[in-house]
Structures are given as C-alpha cells and as structure tokens.
Design a protein around this motif. Structure first.
Motif, PDB file in Angstrom:
ATOM      1  N   LEU C 109       0.828  -0.933  -0.246  1.00  0.00           N
ATOM      2  CA  LEU C 109       0.314   0.236   0.203  1.00  0.00           C
ATOM      3  C   LEU C 109       0.651   1.807   0.330  1.00  0.00           C
ATOM      4  N   PHE C 110       2.064   1.017   0.792  1.00  0.00           N
ATOM      5  CA  PHE C 110       2.593   2.210   0.629  1.00  0.00           C
ATOM      6  C   PHE C 110       3.632   2.915  -0.146  1.00  0.00           C
ATOM      7  N   GLY C 111       3.797   1.332  -1.814  1.00  0.00           N
ATOM      8  CA  GLY C 111       4.599   1.803  -2.275  1.00  0.00           C
ATOM      9  C   GLY C 111       3.678   1.851  -3.573  1.00  0.00           C
ATOM     10  N   VAL C 262       3.574   2.724  13.910  1.00  0.00           N
ATOM     11  CA  VAL C 262       3.558   3.836  13.985  1.00  0.00           C
ATOM     12  C   VAL C 262       4.598   4.957  13.402  1.00  0.00           C
ATOM     13  N   PHE C 263       5.777   3.950  13.589  1.00  0.00           N
ATOM     14  CA  PHE C 263       6.247   4.609  13.516  1.00  0.00           C
ATOM     15  C   PHE C 263       6.713   4.431  11.580  1.00  0.00           C
ATOM     16  N   TYR C 264       6.818   3.153  11.060  1.00  0.00           N
ATOM     17  CA  TYR C 264       6.007   3.335   9.725  1.00  0.00           C
ATOM     18  C   TYR C 264       5.261   3.967   9.105  1.00  0.00           C
ATOM     19  N   GLY C 265       3.999   4.579   9.544  1.00  0.00           N
ATOM     20  CA  GLY C 265       3.512   5.112   8.723  1.00  0.00           C
ATOM     21  C   GLY C 265       4.424   6.767   8.432  1.00  0.00           C
ATOM     22  N   LEU C 266       4.477   7.057   9.518  1.00  0.00           N
ATOM     23  CA  LEU C 266       4.875   8.399   9.991  1.00  0.00           C
ATOM     24  C   LEU C 266       6.662   8.813   9.122  1.00  0.00           C
ATOM     25  N   LEU C 267       7.246   7.478   8.843  1.00  0.00           N
ATOM     26  CA  LEU C 267       8.557   7.316   8.547  1.00  0.00           C
ATOM     27  C   LEU C 267       8.717   7.216   7.167  1.00  0.00           C
ATOM     28  N   ALA C 327      -5.623   1.488   8.244  1.00  0.00           N
ATOM     29  CA  ALA C 327      -5.465   2.760   9.381  1.00  0.00           C
ATOM     30  C   ALA C 327      -3.593   3.724   9.671  1.00  0.00           C
ATOM     31  N   THR C 328      -3.003   2.061   9.160  1.00  0.00           N
ATOM     32  CA  THR C 328      -1.466   2.821   8.783  1.00  0.00           C
ATOM     33  C   THR C 328      -1.239   3.744   7.309  1.00  0.00           C
ATOM     34  N   SER C 329      -1.945   3.345   6.317  1.00  0.00           N
ATOM     35  CA  SER C 329      -1.550   4.478   5.339  1.00  0.00           C
ATOM     36  C   SER C 329      -2.941   5.197   5.634  1.00  0.00           C
TER      37      SER C 329
END
Lengths: 354, 354, 354
Positions: C109-111, C262-267, C327-329
């Motif tokens: 999803l982040f890619g 949380v860290f992944y979603g922000l960084l 939620a993270t995305s």
C-alpha cells in the motif's frame, strides 16, 4: 402611497429574482406532487459548500476588520437572539394548546439563524448591488447560539421546577438545578457546556467555523475565488428549490399541532425581522454599520434555524414534539423569512435612505 | 462518393467530440467490468441540472418567440410522436415472439424523447457552431407526451377488447371502456388524465417544466449564465459516461427477450430519425425553422425515453415486461440514437445546404 | 542555517495554502467530533472527476511527448515502486508484532500511489508557478501497479512456501506455485494476470485510464477546459477535507495494531519520498525531466494508495488484517505524505536550483 407602490414594485421584482423564484418553484413542484427529488447527499454537499463559502468570506474580512466594528453588531446579535426567545416565552408558550416544551423549542428555533436564508439575503443584496460587511458570516453564530442556549436553559429550568413542585407535593425533598440548593435554580454550567459543544459539532456550525478558520488563519483565496464564490448562486438556487419543496411537504404536518403555530410561523419572522432591523440601525448609528449589514441583521433575526437547530433541540429537549417546532419553522417560518427579504431591503432603504 | 467520404469524415470527427467520446468510454469501462460507479444521487442531480438548463433556456427564448414559429414545430412534433408509435404497432407488435403489451410499451418508449440525447444533440451543435431555436426544449414535451399517451391508450384498449372477447366467449356481458357501451371502446378520459398527470409529475418532465416556468415568468438569467450554462457540457459528459456504462450492462438482459427486439432497437432510431428530419424540413419550409432545429427534431424522434418514460409505462402498463422495453431502449436505442446524431447533421446540411 | 530557515518559511507558507489548510481543517473537525459529514456518493464523484482530469491532462500531453522522455521516468517509477516494497519486506515485516501478511500488505500500500496526494502535489506546484510534465498522470499507474504486484506476489509465494513446509513436516508432498515443481516457486502468471485485471477494474485506475484514453484518442479539450480544469482545485479542497477527517478517525484503529506501524506510517513517506526524489533527479540528468516532475515523482513515491489499493489487497491477500494496513496508510501515511509535499519542493529546488 408612493412608498407603498415602490414597496410593491420592489417585492414583485424580487419574486422574479432567481433566489425567490426557485423557492416558489420548489413549492409549486411539491404542490403538484412532482416526483422530482434531490437526494440527501446532494443536500448535504450543497449546504456544506454554501456554509464554507459564507465562513471563508467572513474569515477573510475579519482579518482586516476593526474589533469595535465587529463587536458592536456581535453584541446586538446576541441581544436579538435572546429577545426573540423571551418574546416567544411570553407569547407562544402562554397560548392555549401549546405545551411548554414545544413552545420553548419553537421559540428557540425561531431565534436561531438559518444559514440558507442568510445566504439568500446575501445573494439578493449582491444582485441589487448593495454592499454589506464581509464579516457578517462571523456574526451568525452569536445570534444562533444565544437563542438556542436561552431556549434550552429556560425549558430545562422550567422542567426542573415542575419536577421539584411535584416532588414537594408528594412530600419529597426539592433539589433544584444540578448543583442548586434553595433560593432558586443555580446556573447549570454542565448543561450550557454540553449545548455549546453540541452546537459547535453540528454540521452547519462546524462548516461555518471551518470556513471562518480557513479564512482567518490560512490563505484559501485562490480556491475561494475559483470555486466557492462562482458556484455560490447556482448552489443556492438548488438549495432554494429543495427548501420550497420541503416547506410545502411539511405544511401537512401542521394539521396535527395547535392552530396558534400557524400564526406564530407566519407572524414571528416579520416581528423578529423588525427587531433585527432595529439592532442593525443601532449598529449603523454607533459604528456606521452598512445598509446591507442592517438588512442582513434583519434577515438573520427573521430566519429560523433549519439545519443545525433541529438536531440540537432534539438532543437537549427530547420531550418536545418535533412535528410542532420543525413543521412550524421549515413549513412556514423559513419561506416567510425568505420571502420577506425584499421587505427588509425596502425598509432599510427607507430608514437610511440608501 | 464525395458525399459518402464527407459523411465518414464527419462521423469520425464526431466520435472524438466529448459527447460521443464519453459515451463510448462508458461502454468500454462496462465492457472491461470496471468497478467505477457513479452513485444514483449524482445521476439524479446531473439529470435535474441538465433539464433545468434546457427548460430555462427554452423558457427564456419562448418569451420572445412568435406563436406560429413555435406552434408549427410543436404540432409536427406531436405528429412524429404519434406516427412512431403507430409504426411500432404495425411492425414490432406483429412480429413473432413479441407480446402485444411488451411491443406497445417498447413502441411508446421509442416514440417518447430522451432528454439526455436531446442535450447531447444541443452540445454537438454548439460545438459545430450550428445555431438552433432556443425554444426547442419547449417542443420536447409535445412529442414525448403524444407518444406515451398513444401507446398506453392503444395498449389499454387492446387489453379491454381482449378481456371483452374472452368474457363474451364465456357467456358474460361485454363492458368496453369505462363509460363505453357497444359499437367500440369509448375514449377513456380518466385514463388520459391520469397518464398526463403522471407524466407531468415524473422527475424529468417536472424539472423541464420548472425550468420552462422559471425562464418564462422569472428572471433567472444571472444564475443561468453563471451556473447552469457553464456547467452544461461538463455535466453532460458525466451523464454520457453513465449512459454508456448502463447501456452496455443492459445489453445482457437482451438475451432474455425475442431477437426481433435487437433489430428494432438498432433500426428504429434511424427510421424514426428520418421521420423527425422530415417533420423538421416541413417546418423549415413553412416557418423557416433553422438547420439546427431540423437536426434536433430528428434527434428527438430518434431518441427513446430513458428517464421519464420507463416509470410512466411501468405504472400504466404493469403487464408489460420491463426487461423487454427498458433493455431495448437503454441498451440499444439510446446509444444508437446518440451515435447517429452526426448523421442527422450531415443529412440536414445536405438537404438545406447549411 | 539559511537553508533551514528558508525551509521552515516554505513549510509554514504551504500550511496556509488551500490544499494543506483543508486537510488540517478536516483533521481538526474530526478531532472535535464534528457531525459534519460528506456522503459516500459525493466522495466517489469527486474522486472520479479528479482522476478523469489527471488522466485527460496526461493523455493530451502524451500525444505530443517523445517516447524516451516518457519511458525513462516510467521505468524509474517502476523501480521506485518495487524498491519501496522490498524495503518494507526487509524492515517492517521483520519487526516484532508484525504478521508477515499484514506487513507485506502495508508495504504494498505504501509502494502504491495515492491519486489524491498526486493531485494535491499538482495543485501546490500550480500555486507556486512551478511547471511539470503534463504526462505525469500517465506515470502513476506504472509505480502503482509495480508495487501492488510485487507485494502480492511476494506475500502469496511466502504463504505457499509456509504451506509447503507444513505439508512436508506432516509428511505430505510439497507443491509450490500453481505450475511449479521443485527448485523454487515458479512465476504464477495466472496470479499476475488476475492482479493486473483487478487493478485495472478498480475505480481509481479505471477513471485514470478512461481519462488517459479520452485525452489520447478523443478531443475532450473543450469540456476539459470548461469543466474539469476549472473545478479541479475546488474539488480537491473537498477531497482534502474528507481525507483529513478520515485520517483522524482512522487513527483510533491504530491502537489495535503493533506500535511499529506508527513509526512506519510516519517515517516511510519521508524515506520513500527521498527514493522518488532520487529517481526524479536521475530522470532530470538523463532526459531533462523538469523540477516539477522531480517533485511529483517524490510525491508519488511518498504517497500510499487510498482508493484503489485497499480493495485490491483485500481481494488478493484476504489473510491480511485491514485494520493494520488501511489505518496505517490512511491515518498516518497519507497525511504525512501530503504534509511533506513542501519538503520535496524545497529539496528539489535545493538540488536543481530552480
């Protein structure tokens, strides 16, 4: 005579202006039982865009406004909102067939402000080339919240007094107000806070405050000028259509409530508009409040809340009968308020001599 | 040869124009099973805005139009609407596998007018810089109502005749028509009235009439020019997308009805368009009806009702199978009518020599 | 020091620009539990119109673009999409409390690319008067599809490997891949095909491809200039409002998943944006890719898919927990990506010296 014929001419010309014409068109469609319908999601979008526009335009103006020029009409708006509810308490609530809770809720709704009626007033002033203070949208919540707070607190206190009285008559111990003890009901801060929070969370006030915030603290000017401002009249015409439709359909519900509501629904907008006009004229004397501003103060006072008020009242006064206050407001009060806008223009011009 | 190559060139160029390109795009999306969807409320809003626009623009023009210039195409439109239904009665209804009710409903729908197809025709003429009478929108209801009335009355009378015959064969007493007695079925005024009322209450005709009324009796010009007119093409592109999508998805239903519906759905728009073109040319000779007006008369005749017709027929002819008439009209008739618009432009230019 | 103060100034000024201001406004409304809501149909319409606009504008530009100028950023976009997923595989998936499926879905999803974030980037570059290649919209699907394909295939292969291992430990015969036999999992063409088809059918990619097709093969310029282009910023402001609202409400779900999300979603948006910036700078060296193009490459890489990605992943990786990746995305990744747009502008200007 000359004044009357001029007034009639102004009124007739205004009926043909888009705002009123679409309102009347919507009523005619409903009267002929048309199946044309504008779905709820569209209604919500249109209202949100209109309120964002009114809020943003107010926010942008407040940036440059002087505090006094802003505070004077703000305080007068609070006075108008409270007065309208007190008048309702002394007239409507005392009439035969009117339950106290229903009467207070109706008075609160008629003291609160209709965003769409205010928007209609703005569009009609724009049409007529009459200027008004850009910050008017920022005054709206003052009158709105003052009226709702007054009505709900008075209704709740009356209910507690009644409950106390019946407790006493049953030999119980009276406890008045949440923290009150003897002498009279104490101010219920928790209630005030919950009404304030509920009003701020209502869709209409939220959208207006968001617009205000964006106008004040951000620079939304590009999107305001390319989108919100040009679409304003068109979206308003859609909203007027829907409000005319809704007003006509609500009229049927009036049969189920006392007849006095009909008189209140038709007369209150005129009397409240005169109160607003008076407050506007005071502001005109004190701070040079513009002719258009005076008209919009009358429009706000004449209007009754149609978007944010009903759910707030339903939450705070669950004992009140929504058929009574919503039908009176949406079925009679709102069309009467919108149709009387040309009257305030004519009267303000007569008083100030625009 | 020269005419043919010119026609092909025109057709190809038109396929790239927004209106047809969005229609074809919608069909392609549906063909590849895209999950893109435009929700029902958006569809209703878009249709309402387009019809308000068409109506208002017609109303504004009617104000200045001469009665004769208006009445002649109006009467010819009625003739076209009735003729199309009679042709359907003599062809489609007699074919194998076509139930009488289904055939009459289909003929009625193909005689009625599609507002979106008319709007597409207007946009394409605007694109090509071809002028047309502003009051065309006011002629639409004449053809539409004439066709629906004819189809429903003929279908109802046929059903009563059948019922009477079966009553007679069972030894009962024949009662034909509501007030009829012997000789033949009397005209059922109550039926005509109920169809007329139902058509006027339909969302499409309501919106069109409201627009007409606003254009005629009010002065909506400011909101028309700032909102309805500029948004027209964009909203039409959204509608075309949805209609292409819907058309493709409806095609699947065609498998369940007789094959002759396929031929009717594809050929009828061409034959009906020629009838409309003929009527338009007569009006051109009689009152100088414009080239664009002739094209739009053909477009209206070629189109089949997609918004107001289906519910009216469903109410008046509950025995007819909606799969037959709606699938034929929406799945084949409407795309065929829209895609044939460039043909009417080319033919009208060939005849009048624009 | 000078660079830092300039960066801070740029960031603060950008926060006041409509795009970010509406996003933050939506978050504030959600934080104060406003009942303002924008209904689903409106959301779908707004997204469709924005993507049609981005697609059409790309299609119109591709008509005139050189193949090399197009292919180089396209290939670099694929590399960026795949790299982001591989990095996620090597970091997020290895962390404590992260299930393999959940981690791979999140990385995918982040890619993938967020159309609304890309649109926000375009609007902000327009605001700042920074030019970019018109065909950027055509590069979007390359990065998007590459990332989703990589993530889903890796997750499916890992799942099959796990299943095979447990089969072996239970004494069964390992069958790896659909057509695979020994040595290692074969490429599952059927899976790739089904992911590709599913992605193309998703509303976002459908609308984008339709726009691209219209821009490439039709002449939608008139409706593009009169409707899609002028409404772009306004519609984007509505979308930003909704995304801020949604982001805040999704944050609550984060409590139910491991803290590392949380860290992944922000960084991740920052690190991915740097990768995109690098790819953009390579394209700048190779083909003279514009400064604005470099920024948008970083924006696409920083963004995480919010419209088309989630349903594709839900279909392809039903074992993954949507609370984790959506939620993270939506709650962290998207607002972080949108808020970091000014950073990419500042960095690109520092590197290229615009």
């Amino acid at each position: 005579m000359d004044f009357l014929s001029e007034l009639t001419g102004t009124l007739l010309a205004q009926m043909q202006k888009p705002t009123l014409a679409f309102l009347i068109g919507g009523m005619l469609l409903a009267a002929m039982s048309s199946r044309l319908e504008l779905p709820e999601p569209v209604y919500k979008l249109v209202v949100m865009l209109l309120l964002l526009k009114v809020g943003m335009s107010a926010g942008i103006s407040v940036r440059e406004a002087e505090l006094v020029a802003l505070a004077v009409p703000g305080i007068l708006a609070v006075i108008a909102g409270v007065s309208i509810v007190l008048i309702g308490r002394m007239t409507l609530v005392r009439l035969r067939g009117v339950a106290e809770m229903d009467g207070m809720a109706t008075a609160g709704l008629f003291g609160a402000v209709s965003a769409s009626t205010l928007a209609a007033g703005m569009a009609m002033l724009d049409d007529a080339g009459i200027a008004y203070e850009g910050f008017i949208g920022a005054i709206y919540p003052f009158m709105d919240v003052a009226a709702l707070l007054t009505a709900i607190i008075m209704a709740r206190m009356a209910a507690e007094r009644r409950a106390a009285r019946s407790d006493v008559s049953q030999g119980g111990v009276a406890v008045i107000g949440s923290g009150g003890a003897g002498g009279g009901p104490a101010i219920d801060w928790a209630l005030i806070r919950s009404i304030l929070v509920d009003t701020i969370r209502s869709p209409a006030i939220s959208a207006l405050l968001l617009g205000l915030g964006l106008g004040l603290f951000a620079r939304p000017d590009s999107v305001f000028e390319s989108f919100y401002e040009p679409l304003f009249r068109g979206l308003l015409s859609i909203l007027m259509l829907m409000m005319g439709f809704e007003a006509w359909n609500r009229l049927g519900e009036m049969r189920r409530v006392a007849h006095v509501y009909v008189f209140y629904g038709l007369l209150a907008p005129l009397i409240h508009g005169l109160i607003g006009l008076g407050m506007g004229l005071v502001a005109h004397e004190l701070t040079g409040f513009s002719l258009g501003g005076v008209v919009l103060m009358a429009v706000m006072a004449a209007s009754s809340s149609d978007i944010s008020g009903p759910p707030t009242l339903r939450g705070a006064l669950p004992e009140a009968n929504p058929s009574a206050y919503i039908a009176t407001s949406t079925g009679l009060g709102t069309p009467a308020a919108i149709l009387s806008i040309p009257l305030w223009v004519a009267l303000a011009e007569a008083f100030i001599g625009g």
